[in-house]
Design an enzyme around this catalytic site. Structure first.
Site, PDB file in Angstrom:
ATOM      1  N   LYS A 116      58.249  40.965  24.181  1.00 40.83           N
ATOM      2  CA  LYS A 116      57.352  42.017  24.664  1.00 40.83           C
ATOM      3  C   LYS A 116      57.082  43.052  23.586  1.00 40.83           C
ATOM      4  O   LYS A 116      55.980  43.579  23.487  1.00 40.83           O
ATOM      5  CB  LYS A 116      57.953  42.712  25.895  1.00 40.83           C
ATOM      6  CG  LYS A 116      57.785  41.910  27.159  1.00 40.83           C
ATOM      7  CD  LYS A 116      57.990  42.774  28.390  1.00 40.83           C
ATOM      8  CE  LYS A 116      57.785  41.971  29.659  1.00 40.83           C
ATOM      9  NZ  LYS A 116      58.165  42.706  30.862  1.00 40.83           N
ATOM     10  N   LYS A 199      54.298  30.385  29.387  1.00 39.46           N
ATOM     11  CA  LYS A 199      54.547  30.710  30.785  1.00 39.46           C
ATOM     12  C   LYS A 199      53.289  31.253  31.455  1.00 39.46           C
ATOM     13  O   LYS A 199      52.551  32.010  30.828  1.00 39.46           O
ATOM     14  CB  LYS A 199      55.659  31.776  30.801  1.00 39.46           C
ATOM     15  CG  LYS A 199      56.263  32.064  32.135  1.00 39.46           C
ATOM     16  CD  LYS A 199      57.288  33.180  32.031  1.00 39.46           C
ATOM     17  CE  LYS A 199      56.621  34.522  31.883  1.00 39.46           C
ATOM     18  NZ  LYS A 199      57.481  35.672  32.186  1.00 39.46           N
ATOM     19  N   LYS A 202      51.015  37.266  34.459  1.00 38.50           N
ATOM     20  CA  LYS A 202      49.950  38.183  34.860  1.00 38.50           C
ATOM     21  C   LYS A 202      49.402  38.934  33.660  1.00 38.50           C
ATOM     22  O   LYS A 202      48.325  39.505  33.713  1.00 38.50           O
ATOM     23  CB  LYS A 202      50.423  39.146  35.956  1.00 38.50           C
ATOM     24  CG  LYS A 202      51.692  39.920  35.654  1.00 38.50           C
ATOM     25  CD  LYS A 202      52.211  40.647  36.908  1.00 38.50           C
ATOM     26  CE  LYS A 202      53.717  40.624  36.980  1.00 38.50           C
ATOM     27  NZ  LYS A 202      54.269  40.897  38.288  1.00 38.50           N
TER      28      LYS A 202
HETATM   29  P1  TYM Z   1      58.953  39.721  37.092  1.00 41.35           P
HETATM   30  O1  TYM Z   1      58.359  40.827  37.903  1.00 41.35           O
HETATM   31  O2  TYM Z   1      58.402  39.482  35.726  1.00 41.35           O
HETATM   32  O3  TYM Z   1      58.838  38.351  37.869  1.00 41.35           O
HETATM   33  C1  TYM Z   1      59.292  38.239  39.209  1.00 41.35           C
HETATM   34  C2  TYM Z   1      59.897  36.883  39.466  1.00 41.35           C
HETATM   35  O4  TYM Z   1      58.940  35.847  39.234  1.00 41.35           O
HETATM   36  C3  TYM Z   1      59.497  34.881  38.344  1.00 41.35           C
HETATM   37  N1  TYM Z   1      58.402  34.344  37.523  1.00 41.35           N
HETATM   38  C4  TYM Z   1      58.194  33.039  37.346  1.00 41.35           C
HETATM   39  N2  TYM Z   1      58.833  31.956  37.833  1.00 41.35           N
HETATM   40  C5  TYM Z   1      58.361  30.737  37.466  1.00 41.35           C
HETATM   41  N3  TYM Z   1      57.299  30.572  36.634  1.00 41.35           N
HETATM   42  C6  TYM Z   1      56.619  31.625  36.131  1.00 41.35           C
HETATM   43  N4  TYM Z   1      55.584  31.448  35.327  1.00 41.35           N
HETATM   44  C7  TYM Z   1      57.076  32.946  36.476  1.00 41.35           C
HETATM   45  N5  TYM Z   1      56.655  34.192  36.170  1.00 41.35           N
HETATM   46  C8  TYM Z   1      57.486  35.034  36.812  1.00 41.35           C
HETATM   47  C9  TYM Z   1      60.493  35.656  37.503  1.00 41.35           C
HETATM   48  O5  TYM Z   1      61.441  34.806  36.911  1.00 41.35           O
HETATM   49  C10 TYM Z   1      61.092  36.584  38.528  1.00 41.35           C
HETATM   50  O6  TYM Z   1      62.095  35.929  39.261  1.00 41.35           O
HETATM   51  N6  TYM Z   1      63.200  41.742  35.470  1.00 41.35           N
HETATM   52  C11 TYM Z   1      62.590  41.086  36.581  1.00 41.35           C
HETATM   53  C12 TYM Z   1      62.624  41.892  37.854  1.00 41.35           C
HETATM   54  C13 TYM Z   1      63.966  42.426  38.237  1.00 41.35           C
HETATM   55  C14 TYM Z   1      65.007  41.675  38.854  1.00 41.35           C
HETATM   56  C15 TYM Z   1      66.070  42.610  39.052  1.00 41.35           C
HETATM   57  C16 TYM Z   1      65.150  40.348  39.220  1.00 41.35           C
HETATM   58  C17 TYM Z   1      64.400  43.682  38.099  1.00 41.35           C
HETATM   59  N7  TYM Z   1      65.666  43.821  38.604  1.00 41.35           N
HETATM   60  C18 TYM Z   1      67.270  42.205  39.647  1.00 41.35           C
HETATM   61  C19 TYM Z   1      66.363  39.948  39.808  1.00 41.35           C
HETATM   62  C20 TYM Z   1      67.415  40.872  40.016  1.00 41.35           C
HETATM   63  C21 TYM Z   1      61.129  40.815  36.245  1.00 41.35           C
HETATM   64  O7  TYM Z   1      60.544  41.475  35.393  1.00 41.35           O
HETATM   65  O8  TYM Z   1      60.539  39.879  37.004  1.00 41.35           O
END
Ligand code: TYM
Length: 338
Positions: A116, A199, A202
């Protein structure tokens, strides 16, 4: 003796823009499936979202839309606790404490930060760097034991384990559980429709690279029709998809949407080209996503109802997290032992 922790699922999603099919298959769909078996706690992580600039009005709107996305995907706010991170003070508080346990060397290894920040590491926020310590706090504030995520979050959950272990070791306690990343199913890493090595995200500048949960049926079909593929026909088993990232991605998406195994899908379409497979995939995607999109639209039409659900969720979340953070402070010598 090791403490037996009550199983509790915790996970979160950032309200930093629209939801993609990756978020749905990698997270939301699986969040709904976990319900009923154990306690489930799901968080809209706005403190994470503001590690990069968010327009205030847009953040508010996106947070409500994300709540609608959770509910439309089957997360029941009665069965699960659904809330906004910044509404529960435990996250910021424990986030600081955990950032004092985490080591710089550990943080420096986080690949998502490197991706990032890129060449711009001097210009990004301190929060973006500290983010994995906050994520650890999110999970640990609930004594979360199981963390359903997509593959891209695995390293952060592993860091959470390191932080929990170091805390327990330094203070000679068995206070925090070692949370397990739960990364299961055919779509733990949904790839871009334009490039099977990237990947689905968004933040990709090309809208054609992803399916958004707000896309209508025509848009979904069109994006799938235009998805990049190779010229070969489908193989007879999933093994044959090994070095064909785009083909593998489309088969995996089909598998995750329908519950059918990739092997069975390959056997059914063996020898046929993508001209035959893509319409079947488009039909499956539209049939699955259309009711979700419709429900999201209905829900977002009543923001006051969403706000009520989230307020109630924050109360329930706080009732679990506040005593855990208080006990953490007690262990650390910040308040007298009882
Ligand atoms: P975030 O908001 O980027 O994504 C949310 C969830 O979606 C999954 N994901 C995907 N899975 C499969 N293929 C893809 N292309 C794909 N894009 C996104 C992510 O793996 C995630 O599960 N840091 C985390 C949010 C967070 C969190 C936490 C998660 C904050 N605190 C505590 C678990 C526990 C994040 O940025 O996810």
């Amino acid at each position: 003796m090791t403490t037996q922790f009550k199983p509790r699922v915790f996970s979160g999603i950032q309200p930093s823009g629209g939801l993609t099919l990756g978020n749905y298959l990698g997270a939301l769909k699986r969040f709904a499936e976990q319900q009923g078996q154990v306690e489930t706690v799901y968080c809209l992580v706005d403190l994470h979202a503001v590690t990069v600039w968010q327009e205030p009005q847009a953040l508010l709107r996106q947070t409500r839309e994300l709540a609608a996305g959770f509910i439309a995907s089957g997360v029941d706010p009665e069965q699960s606790i659904l809330f906004v991170q910044s509404h529960v003070p435990a996250h910021a508080e424990l986030g600081w404490l955990m950032s004092c346990v985490a080591r710089m060397g550990w943080m420096n290894r986080m690949t998502q930060f490197k991706d990032k920040a890129g060449k711009n590491a001097e210009k990004v926020s301190l929060g973006l760097y500290a983010y994995p310590a906050l994520m650890a706090a999110d999970i640990l504030a609930y004594h979360g034991t199981h963390v359903p995520v997509g593959e891209d979050q695995k390293q952060h959950v592993e860091l959470t384990r390191d932080i929990a272990a170091k805390f327990n070791h330094d203070y000679q306690v068995d206070f925090f559980p070692m949370p397990e990343p739960v990364i299961e199913g055919a779509a733990t890493r949904v790839m871009s429709l334009r490039d099977g090595t990237k990947k689905m995200s968004k933040s990709d500048p090309s809208d054609a690279s992803r399916i958004n949960l707000t896309d209508d049926a025509d848009t979904i079909s069109q994006k799938i029709r235009k998805a990049r593929t190779d010229a070969d026909p489908l193989p007879g088993s999933a093994e044959g998809l090994k070095d064909r990232p785009e083909a593998k991605n489309l088969v995996n998406i089909y598998a995750a949407l329908t519950g059918e195994k990739p092997d069975a899908i390959c056997a059914r379409f063996e020898g046929q080209g993508f001209g035959a497979f893509k319409p079947a995939l488009a039909d499956a995607a539209v049939a699955h996503l259309e009711p979700i999109t419709r429900r999201m639209t209905e829900l977002t039409a009543d923001p006051a109802a969403i706000d009520r659900i989230l307020r109630r969720g924050a109360e329930r979340a706080n009732a679990i997290a506040a005593p855990i953070v208080e006990e953490t402070r007690r262990i650390m010598g910040m308040i007298p032992t009882r």
